[in-house]
Design a protein around this motif. Sequence first.
Motif, PDB file in Angstrom:
ATOM      1  N   LEU A 103       0.821  -1.213   0.000  1.00  0.00           N
ATOM      2  CA  LEU A 103       0.000   0.000   0.000  1.00  0.00           C
ATOM      3  C   LEU A 103       0.856   1.264   0.000  1.00  0.00           C
ATOM      4  CD1 LEU A 103      -2.743  -1.049   2.592  1.00  0.00           C
ATOM      5  CD2 LEU A 103      -2.895  -1.103   0.098  1.00  0.00           C
TER       6      LEU A 103
ATOM      7  N   ARG B 266       2.855   2.090  -2.077  1.00  0.00           N
ATOM      8  CA  ARG B 266       2.937   2.606  -3.447  1.00  0.00           C
ATOM      9  C   ARG B 266       2.035   3.818  -3.648  1.00  0.00           C
ATOM     10  NH1 ARG B 266       2.319  -3.144  -6.750  1.00  0.00           N
ATOM     11  NH2 ARG B 266       4.403  -3.990  -6.281  1.00  0.00           N
ATOM     12  N   ALA B 267       0.959   3.875  -2.860  1.00  0.00           N
ATOM     13  CA  ALA B 267       0.003   4.982  -2.997  1.00  0.00           C
ATOM     14  C   ALA B 267       0.449   6.239  -2.254  1.00  0.00           C
ATOM     15  CB  ALA B 267      -1.374   4.539  -2.488  1.00  0.00           C
ATOM     16  N   TRP B 268       1.522   6.137  -1.459  1.00  0.00           N
ATOM     17  CA  TRP B 268       1.999   7.296  -0.704  1.00  0.00           C
ATOM     18  C   TRP B 268       2.602   8.310  -1.669  1.00  0.00           C
ATOM     19  CZ3 TRP B 268       2.096   7.413   4.831  1.00  0.00           C
ATOM     20  CH2 TRP B 268       2.705   8.548   5.383  1.00  0.00           C
ATOM     21  N   PRO B 269       2.224   9.586  -1.575  1.00  0.00           N
ATOM     22  CA  PRO B 269       2.755  10.612  -2.498  1.00  0.00           C
ATOM     23  C   PRO B 269       4.279  10.668  -2.477  1.00  0.00           C
ATOM     24  CG  PRO B 269       0.917  11.487  -1.219  1.00  0.00           C
ATOM     25  CD  PRO B 269       1.229  10.143  -0.629  1.00  0.00           C
TER      26      PRO B 269
ATOM     27  N   ARG C  27       6.394   9.854   7.102  1.00  0.00           N
ATOM     28  CA  ARG C  27       6.426   8.548   6.451  1.00  0.00           C
ATOM     29  C   ARG C  27       7.086   7.503   7.337  1.00  0.00           C
ATOM     30  NH1 ARG C  27       9.903   7.673   0.992  1.00  0.00           N
ATOM     31  NH2 ARG C  27      11.527   8.324   2.453  1.00  0.00           N
TER      32      ARG C  27
END
Length: 308
Positions: free
Chosen positions: A81, A83-86, A221
């Motif tokens: 998931l 991968r969806a982090w800006p 993050r």
Amino acid sequence: MSAFLAALVPVMLLVALGRFLGWRNVLSDDGWRAVERLAYVLLLPALIIRALARAPFETAPWRLALILIGAQCLLGLVGLLARAWPGMTRPAVGSIIQSNVRWNTFVALSIGSALFGEEGLALVSIAAAAMIPTANILSVTALTAHAERETGARRNPVAELIRNPLIIACAIGGALAALNLTIPPMIDDTLALLGQGTIALGLLAAGAGMDVSALGRAGVRTVTWSLVRLLGMPALTIAGALALGLTGTPFAVAVISASTSTATSSYILARQLGGDAPLAANLIAMQTVLSIVTMPAIWFACLSAGLF
């Protein structure tokens, strides 16, 4: 709760002492790596062989192994998931997945043995036999799959497992227990002497290798994914234990094993296989610090709920 804190505080003190010794350059970086290597290839295998050989094979809680493997695999999938982090790069995703599936064996061994003696040591060894191969396979696969460059380091996870000293130790100890064979007294005494230095040296080396400056570089993050690891793995383990009826000391050891921070070796592997090495260092440092709070909190929550 007081018993758990009594077991956790010496662990943290040894890690802090290792960081102090590293800061004072008592040993060079190469020296600390040699200490960590010695603990990994000789001392820890000796401890595991002796602990597993003494474990009652016919009553060993293999549900413990299944639950921990399942939790690792699920949390590895959760890492996708990221991968969806800006602004998240592919190597960073690989490092996050690796962080999610690795654990600190030395911390689990120290707390497990302090709380439950020989039984705790044997159960953590069973956890190691399950989690170490799983962590290696998932980490190598994730890092190589998300690397953006040719690293020059080609690793075959299966081949590495076959020659991994901890896996070999688990196989030897398990075979001795399964066949009900007794280790000859002189060899048993030798293994006991080797094992006595394992946990202390491992924790000191882990502290010396921790990059404290990474805490200053850690952002949202790093904190977020550190909490995902520190809270997500125990939550999945507890859910699996309840579903499969794991109880008592095996349940407690499963929670201890799942609650530790990620392994300090994460940084080296990330650097070798094209992962985001700085992020791996940040995750190691942040999780080591946060685990001082999360581990007692999880233990207290389980005690309050009457789970063990």
